[in-house]
Scaffold this active site. Structure first.
Site, PDB file in Angstrom:
ATOM      1  N   ASP A 401      -0.849  -7.343   3.179  1.00  0.00           N
ATOM      2  CA  ASP A 401      -1.550  -8.572   3.568  1.00  0.00           C
ATOM      3  C   ASP A 401      -1.215  -8.970   5.002  1.00  0.00           C
ATOM      4  O   ASP A 401      -0.136  -8.659   5.525  1.00  0.00           O
ATOM      5  CB  ASP A 401      -1.161  -9.733   2.646  1.00  0.00           C
ATOM      6  CG  ASP A 401      -1.915  -9.677   1.328  1.00  0.00           C
ATOM      7  OD1 ASP A 401      -2.537  -8.637   1.052  1.00  0.00           O
ATOM      8  OD2 ASP A 401      -1.871 -10.671   0.595  1.00  0.00           O
ATOM      9  N   HIS A 546       3.787  -7.718   2.522  1.00  0.00           N
ATOM     10  CA  HIS A 546       3.365  -8.368   3.767  1.00  0.00           C
ATOM     11  C   HIS A 546       3.587  -7.432   4.951  1.00  0.00           C
ATOM     12  O   HIS A 546       4.624  -6.766   5.051  1.00  0.00           O
ATOM     13  CB  HIS A 546       4.104  -9.694   3.966  1.00  0.00           C
ATOM     14  CG  HIS A 546       3.682 -10.733   2.986  1.00  0.00           C
ATOM     15  ND1 HIS A 546       4.385 -10.991   1.835  1.00  0.00           N
ATOM     16  CD2 HIS A 546       2.596 -11.545   2.948  1.00  0.00           C
ATOM     17  CE1 HIS A 546       3.774 -11.929   1.141  1.00  0.00           C
ATOM     18  NE2 HIS A 546       2.681 -12.284   1.792  1.00  0.00           N
TER      19      HIS A 546
END
Length: 600
Positions: A401, A546
């Site tokens: 992400d 992430h």
């Protein structure tokens, strides 16, 4: 201070009073020339920097307030800011300085469009065309087409410049007869699509009731000067400071020494007729008995009967061309795309219709009935969230992400390439727009690029149209950068509403969540992160990781090696969910380990 006494005033600045502005320092050199400051103003307008544009053009007024170019540019800036009255004053001022200036008439025409006065606009554009402004004929053709005078519009387009507006007007004119060229609409969009970062404050809307699309900025820019420099003629008396401590005064015209005096009242009579008509810089240097000196400068414009005119500024042709281009409005891309979408629906080309409509709603979901038309197109996505893939087979999708982040994403891509692991990147639209080459590299190296909204804001706090803009604009950008529009999206923070789900379904993209989110583990040391990643593995797992830390880049090779030892393979989200394996350049068989000896 400098005092000027003029025996013959051709005209004065305000109400007959002579007014001069102090300048901060010498205004010589190419970098501070009048053409350069006007061009700087134009560049800043195009870049959407109104404050910088205003500063550059105010400098230009100081250098020469009697040339129309800066007034025309300032008029465009004021149109951008929505200050139509002041914009009209600037264009009128430019026209008074040069009654044959086509750009001044063009500016008045655009201001009339902003006021929805089509007849006045056509008159002004016609005047501009007669003043050797060929672009003006295209603008006049646009107005005539809006008023239904199609024959006149076609006649005006003949021989005019081949600009996007001309192609769009040509297609618009042919619509009633069923001969509209879709190629013209597509061609008219090329400039907008290829220059997406250019500032286009004014657009031709193609609606008679609102002929101008105004994307005004909330700009705080100074009011334009009320008048230009004083215009003088004949003998002008220049006076320096007077007083017992003054030793001498030197007088310079345009940087050249013209006279020196050491006699009170330290004045010099300047015969302006000995200089060509035009702008001139007066400089007076006063020396005092103490050894101190002071310099003051002012600018005037001479205008003597029979005197030669100053040479024209170099580079003004390009400035005039730029101003003309800025006043020739590009077509509103929403109208062109909407028109193309309707034509695609009529011909059964639903893929093109979806692509065009998604571009419209990405810019403005409330435009006409674009959302309703989008809802009539076939789609496969539902409002259901995807949390994992099928449990058959030991396959895992690594999804990353946020980003792209220039300080981390390239290193992560290097790591994945070395491991021969395909991944799925959920990118933030504004970051993808800032770093398009990284996104292109993702796709080129076989990774899947999906949608993480444009601004990474909470979708729960948005209505359906706001969510649609976030998702559609990002989907379109991904398609432009990778050749494959996104099919999935991940809501930032996992926050999603039914309105966002429904908007996404209309765009044919489906929400994806996760089986394992590594957020908490990412705060641990690398040696403590790795066991958590490994323990979370199960067939069909979707990992949310992430993109943006050194620890992730250090942990991934070890995690991949340990999971491969357990029999897991790595696939993209699309392959995990659907079983479809897309061709991925730069990758070997999905999830297979690289050649012996290549894995670290």
């Amino acid at each position: 201070m400098i005092r000027l006494q003029n025996s013959v005033l051709a005209r004065a600045a305000v109400g007959g009073a002579l007014f001069f502005a102090w300048l901060a320092g010498p205004a010589t050199g190419a970098e501070t020339s009048y053409p350069n400051r006007v061009m700087d103003g134009i560049r800043h307008i195009r870049a959407g920097q109104p404050d910088l544009a205003a500063a550059a053009l105010q400098d230009a007024f100081q250098l020469d307030a009697n040339n129309p170019a800066a007034w025309n540019a300032y008029g465009i800036l004021l149109l951008d800011a929505g200050r139509i009255d002041q914009a009209e004053s600037c264009f009128a001022r430019a026209q008074s300085l040069d009654p044959m200036d086509p750009n001044a008439a063009m500016g008045l025409g655009v201001a009339s469009l902003a006021r929805r006065r089509l007849k006045d606009a056509s008159t002004h554009f016609g005047e501009a065309a007669r003043r050797s402004g060929p672009a003006a004929s295209v603008m006049q053709a646009y107005v005539e087409a809006l008023t239904g005078n199609l024959a006149r519009a076609k006649a005006l387009l003949r021989g005019g410049p081949d600009v996007p507006l001309a192609r769009a007007v040509s297609a618009f004119v042919e619509r009633p007869a069923g001969r509209a060229s879709l190629g013209d609409w597509r061609s008219a969009l090329e400039t907008a699509d290829n220059a997406a970062n250019n500032h286009e404050p004014l657009l031709a809307s193609f609606f008679p009731a609102a002929p101008l699309t105004r994307t005004w900025q909330a700009a705080r820019i100074p009011t334009p000067p009320k008048a230009g420099q004083a215009v003088v003629a004949g003998i002008v008396t220049l006076r320096g400071d007077d007083g017992p401590d003054v030793r001498s005064a030197a007088f310079y015209i345009d940087g050249g020494l013209a006279s020196v005096t050491n006699v009170s009242p330290f004045a010099w009579s300047w015969n302006t007729a000995e200089y060509p008509n035009g702008a001139h810089l007066i400089r007076i240097e006063v020396r005092r008995n103490s050894g101190a000196s002071s310099i003051r400068e002012r600018r005037v414009r001479t205008q003597n009967v029979g005197a030669a005119s100053a040479p024209a500024y170099a580079g003004m042709e390009e400035i005039d061309r730029q101003l003309s281009a800025m006043l020739t409005l590009p077509p509103d891309p929403r109208f062109a795309r909407f028109t193309l979408a309707r034509a695609a629906i009529a011909s059964g080309n639903t893929a093109e219709a979806r692509r065009r409509l998604e571009a419209v709603v990405g810019q403005d979901p409330g435009y006409l009935n674009s959302v309703a038309l989008l809802g009539e197109l076939p789609r496969t996505a539902t409002t259901d969230e995807i949390w994992h893939g099928p449990a058959t087979g030991r396959r895992i999708a690594l999804t990353f992400d946020d980003g792209p982040v220039p300080t981390h994403t390239p290193q992560l891509l290097d790591t994945l390439a070395a491991l021969n692991v395909p991944a799925t990147f959920f990118v933030v639209g504004k970051m993808a727009a800032a770093y398009p080459d990284i996104v292109r590299r993702m796709a080129r190296e076989g990774h899947e690029v999906e949608n993480h909204t444009w601004r990474h804001h909470n979708l729960r706090h948005m209505n359906g149209l706001e969510a649609m803009r976030e998702l559609a604009s990002t989907r379109r950008l991904i398609g432009m950068l990778t050749g494959r529009p996104s099919r999935y999206f991940r809501p930032p923070g996992g926050n999603i509403s039914m309105a966002a789900r429904q908007s996404a379904a209309l765009l044919d993209i489906q929400p994806v969540m996760w089986t394992y989110a590594s957020g908490k583990a990412e705060g641990l040391p690398v040696e403590e992160m790795i066991p958590r990643f490994v323990r979370a593995a199960r067939p069909g797992a979707i990992y949310l990781i992430h993109n943006g830390t050194d620890k992730i880049e250090a942990a991934i090779p070890i995690v991949v090696k340990q999971l491969r030892a357990k029999g897991y393979t790595f696939v993209t989200l699309e392959e995990l969910v659907t079983g479809r394996r897309e061709a991925r350049p730069g990758m070997h068989t999905a999830g297979a380990p690289p050649a012996k000896g290549s894995e670290g």
